[in-house]
Design a protein around this motif. Structure first.
Motif, PDB file in Angstrom:
ATOM      1  N   THR A 140      -2.118  12.520  -1.050  1.00 18.58           N
ATOM      2  CA  THR A 140      -3.441  12.081  -1.002  1.00 18.58           C
ATOM      3  C   THR A 140      -3.655  11.433   0.269  1.00 18.58           C
ATOM      4  O   THR A 140      -2.939  10.692   0.583  1.00 18.58           O
ATOM      5  N   GLU A 141      -4.809  11.953   1.085  1.00 20.92           N
ATOM      6  CA  GLU A 141      -5.173  11.364   2.540  1.00 20.92           C
ATOM      7  C   GLU A 141      -6.338  10.353   2.221  1.00 20.92           C
ATOM      8  O   GLU A 141      -7.267  11.166   1.858  1.00 20.92           O
ATOM      9  N   THR A 142      -6.244   9.372   2.585  1.00 24.55           N
ATOM     10  CA  THR A 142      -7.205   8.359   2.872  1.00 24.55           C
ATOM     11  C   THR A 142      -7.287   7.741   4.103  1.00 24.55           C
ATOM     12  O   THR A 142      -6.266   7.675   4.865  1.00 24.55           O
ATOM     13  N   PHE A 143      -8.337   6.953   4.323  1.00 28.48           N
ATOM     14  CA  PHE A 143      -8.149   6.255   5.752  1.00 28.48           C
ATOM     15  C   PHE A 143      -8.629   4.854   5.395  1.00 28.48           C
ATOM     16  O   PHE A 143      -9.412   4.276   4.506  1.00 28.48           O
ATOM     17  N   ALA A 144      -8.053   3.674   6.281  1.00 33.76           N
ATOM     18  CA  ALA A 144      -7.977   2.451   6.438  1.00 33.76           C
ATOM     19  C   ALA A 144      -8.946   2.130   7.605  1.00 33.76           C
ATOM     20  O   ALA A 144      -8.227   2.513   8.450  1.00 33.76           O
TER      21      ALA A 144
ATOM     22  N   GLN B 299       0.061  10.002   0.800  1.00 33.12           N
ATOM     23  CA  GLN B 299       0.758   9.424  -0.567  1.00 33.12           C
ATOM     24  C   GLN B 299       2.113  10.187  -0.485  1.00 33.12           C
ATOM     25  O   GLN B 299       2.230  11.377  -0.875  1.00 33.12           O
ATOM     26  N   ALA B 300       3.497   9.671  -0.218  1.00 33.76           N
ATOM     27  CA  ALA B 300       4.525  10.506   0.005  1.00 33.76           C
ATOM     28  C   ALA B 300       5.370  10.563  -1.338  1.00 33.76           C
ATOM     29  O   ALA B 300       5.924  11.356  -1.656  1.00 33.76           O
ATOM     30  N   ASP B 301       5.003   9.489  -2.263  1.00 35.47           N
ATOM     31  CA  ASP B 301       5.662   9.399  -3.547  1.00 35.47           C
ATOM     32  C   ASP B 301       4.854   8.534  -4.359  1.00 35.47           C
ATOM     33  O   ASP B 301       3.781   8.052  -3.907  1.00 35.47           O
ATOM     34  N   ASP B 302       5.318   8.384  -5.627  1.00 36.44           N
ATOM     35  CA  ASP B 302       4.506   7.597  -6.752  1.00 36.44           C
ATOM     36  C   ASP B 302       4.278   6.290  -6.142  1.00 36.44           C
ATOM     37  O   ASP B 302       3.090   5.453  -6.464  1.00 36.44           O
ATOM     38  N   ASP B 303       5.417   5.799  -5.429  1.00 36.71           N
ATOM     39  CA  ASP B 303       5.249   4.409  -4.928  1.00 36.71           C
ATOM     40  C   ASP B 303       5.570   4.177  -3.463  1.00 36.71           C
ATOM     41  O   ASP B 303       5.777   3.129  -2.843  1.00 36.71           O
ATOM     42  N   VAL B 304       5.327   5.136  -2.534  1.00 39.71           N
ATOM     43  CA  VAL B 304       5.412   5.011  -1.297  1.00 39.71           C
ATOM     44  C   VAL B 304       4.094   5.788  -0.491  1.00 39.71           C
ATOM     45  O   VAL B 304       3.754   7.032  -0.899  1.00 39.71           O
ATOM     46  N   PHE B 305       3.511   4.942   0.230  1.00 38.68           N
ATOM     47  CA  PHE B 305       2.216   5.122   0.970  1.00 38.68           C
ATOM     48  C   PHE B 305       2.691   5.143   2.503  1.00 38.68           C
ATOM     49  O   PHE B 305       2.945   4.377   3.006  1.00 38.68           O
ATOM     50  N   VAL B 306       2.476   6.138   3.231  1.00 40.24           N
ATOM     51  CA  VAL B 306       2.975   6.374   4.927  1.00 40.24           C
ATOM     52  C   VAL B 306       1.409   6.496   5.632  1.00 40.24           C
ATOM     53  O   VAL B 306       0.325   7.203   5.355  1.00 40.24           O
ATOM     54  N   ALA B 307       1.522   5.662   6.556  1.00 35.53           N
ATOM     55  CA  ALA B 307       0.247   5.475   7.542  1.00 35.53           C
ATOM     56  C   ALA B 307       0.658   6.178   8.885  1.00 35.53           C
ATOM     57  O   ALA B 307       1.809   6.007   9.535  1.00 35.53           O
ATOM     58  N   THR B 308      -0.148   6.858   9.677  1.00 34.02           N
ATOM     59  CA  THR B 308      -0.188   7.474  10.847  1.00 34.02           C
ATOM     60  C   THR B 308      -1.480   7.055  11.656  1.00 34.02           C
ATOM     61  O   THR B 308      -2.514   6.782  11.086  1.00 34.02           O
ATOM     62  N   SER B 309      -1.330   7.040  12.908  1.00 33.55           N
ATOM     63  CA  SER B 309      -2.599   6.681  13.835  1.00 33.55           C
ATOM     64  C   SER B 309      -2.354   7.543  15.009  1.00 33.55           C
ATOM     65  O   SER B 309      -1.274   7.603  15.631  1.00 33.55           O
TER      66      SER B 309
ATOM     67  N   ARG C 136       6.681  -2.738  -8.725  1.00 39.38           N
ATOM     68  CA  ARG C 136       5.729  -3.280  -9.846  1.00 39.38           C
ATOM     69  C   ARG C 136       4.573  -3.596  -9.499  1.00 39.38           C
ATOM     70  O   ARG C 136       3.812  -2.695  -9.260  1.00 39.38           O
ATOM     71  N   SER C 137       4.210  -4.765  -9.313  1.00 36.60           N
ATOM     72  CA  SER C 137       2.848  -5.086  -8.858  1.00 36.60           C
ATOM     73  C   SER C 137       2.641  -5.547  -7.436  1.00 36.60           C
ATOM     74  O   SER C 137       1.476  -6.239  -7.024  1.00 36.60           O
ATOM     75  N   ILE C 138       3.738  -5.500  -6.834  1.00 40.44           N
ATOM     76  CA  ILE C 138       3.576  -6.152  -5.297  1.00 40.44           C
ATOM     77  C   ILE C 138       3.682  -4.897  -4.396  1.00 40.44           C
ATOM     78  O   ILE C 138       4.433  -3.972  -4.702  1.00 40.44           O
TER      79      ILE C 138
ATOM     80  N   THR D 254      -2.808  -6.185  -3.667  1.00 37.27           N
ATOM     81  CA  THR D 254      -3.026  -4.880  -4.025  1.00 37.27           C
ATOM     82  C   THR D 254      -2.779  -4.053  -2.920  1.00 37.27           C
ATOM     83  O   THR D 254      -2.576  -4.678  -1.908  1.00 37.27           O
ATOM     84  N   LEU D 255      -3.033  -2.676  -3.363  1.00 43.74           N
ATOM     85  CA  LEU D 255      -2.884  -1.394  -2.176  1.00 43.74           C
ATOM     86  C   LEU D 255      -3.879  -1.763  -0.922  1.00 43.74           C
ATOM     87  O   LEU D 255      -3.513  -1.610   0.188  1.00 43.74           O
ATOM     88  N   ALA D 256      -5.145  -2.159  -1.255  1.00 40.90           N
ATOM     89  CA  ALA D 256      -6.008  -2.216  -0.307  1.00 40.90           C
ATOM     90  C   ALA D 256      -5.779  -3.486   0.608  1.00 40.90           C
ATOM     91  O   ALA D 256      -5.861  -3.462   1.858  1.00 40.90           O
ATOM     92  N   ASP D 257      -5.337  -4.497   0.121  1.00 43.86           N
ATOM     93  CA  ASP D 257      -4.687  -5.786   1.040  1.00 43.86           C
ATOM     94  C   ASP D 257      -3.568  -5.286   1.903  1.00 43.86           C
ATOM     95  O   ASP D 257      -3.580  -5.593   3.212  1.00 43.86           O
ATOM     96  N   ALA D 258      -2.574  -4.381   1.298  1.00 42.75           N
ATOM     97  CA  ALA D 258      -1.588  -3.989   2.097  1.00 42.75           C
ATOM     98  C   ALA D 258      -1.822  -3.008   3.222  1.00 42.75           C
ATOM     99  O   ALA D 258      -1.509  -3.157   4.278  1.00 42.75           O
ATOM    100  N   ARG D 259      -2.860  -2.195   2.787  1.00 40.34           N
ATOM    101  CA  ARG D 259      -3.385  -1.278   3.954  1.00 40.34           C
ATOM    102  C   ARG D 259      -4.015  -2.253   4.960  1.00 40.34           C
ATOM    103  O   ARG D 259      -3.936  -1.737   6.273  1.00 40.34           O
ATOM    104  N   GLN D 260      -4.711  -2.999   4.663  1.00 40.45           N
ATOM    105  CA  GLN D 260      -5.550  -3.818   5.591  1.00 40.45           C
ATOM    106  C   GLN D 260      -4.665  -4.791   6.400  1.00 40.45           C
ATOM    107  O   GLN D 260      -4.842  -4.746   7.603  1.00 40.45           O
ATOM    108  N   ALA D 261      -3.554  -5.031   5.840  1.00 43.41           N
ATOM    109  CA  ALA D 261      -2.520  -5.971   6.621  1.00 43.41           C
ATOM    110  C   ALA D 261      -1.992  -5.081   7.543  1.00 43.41           C
ATOM    111  O   ALA D 261      -1.434  -5.368   9.087  1.00 43.41           O
ATOM    112  N   LEU D 262      -1.727  -3.946   7.409  1.00 46.58           N
ATOM    113  CA  LEU D 262      -1.159  -2.816   8.533  1.00 46.58           C
ATOM    114  C   LEU D 262      -2.125  -2.455   9.649  1.00 46.58           C
ATOM    115  O   LEU D 262      -1.592  -2.379  10.742  1.00 46.58           O
ATOM    116  N   VAL D 263      -3.372  -2.449   9.259  1.00 48.47           N
ATOM    117  CA  VAL D 263      -4.420  -2.004  10.014  1.00 48.47           C
ATOM    118  C   VAL D 263      -4.444  -3.095  10.985  1.00 48.47           C
ATOM    119  O   VAL D 263      -4.361  -3.060  12.330  1.00 48.47           O
ATOM    120  N   ASP D 264      -4.218  -4.636  10.516  1.00 52.71           N
ATOM    121  CA  ASP D 264      -4.229  -5.664  11.416  1.00 52.71           C
ATOM    122  C   ASP D 264      -3.167  -5.721  12.176  1.00 52.71           C
ATOM    123  O   ASP D 264      -3.238  -6.408  13.469  1.00 52.71           O
TER     124      ASP D 264
END
Length: 100
Positions: free
Chosen positions: A4-8, A29-39, A51-53, A69-79
């Motif tokens: 699944t490809e999305t953008f932050a 989304q590389a696996d059920d519990d892994v999301f990989v970002a590229t720039s 779990r929930s972290i 949340t996943l959204a918070d985690a993605r934003q942290a990587l963007v920052d």
């Protein structure tokens, strides 16, 4: 395994010599519990879910932090991938020069 490809996108632009471009990461989304970002086609980091972290790692696999949340985690990587502003860089240099 799903793909699944999305953008932050950060609200703050990245300053460059000639133009300003938005900080943008492509997510897979590389696996059920892994999301990989590229720039710009380069590996930028990843988020793992325990779990929930949501645990964020940079492009060198150094841990940035944990987020609820996943959204918070993605934003942290963007920052974390955003280069420092010129003003902040000048201040850092001035502080370091005083220490010498």
């Amino acid at each position: 395994m799903s793909s699944t490809e999305t953008f932050a996108r950060s609200d703050a632009p990245i300053e460059s010599d000639s133009t300003t471009i938005p900080a943008e990461l492509a997510w897979q989304q590389a696996d059920d519990d892994v999301f990989v970002a590229t720039s710009q086609g380069e590996f930028a980091g990843f988020v793992t879910v325990d779990r929930s972290i949501h645990i964020v790692h940079d492009r060198h696999s150094r841990r940035i932090g944990s987020y609820p949340t996943l959204a918070d985690a993605r934003q942290a990587l963007v920052d974390a991938t955003r280069p420092p502003s010129r003003r902040r860089e000048r201040l850092r240099r001035r502080i370091l020069s005083r220490r010498r």
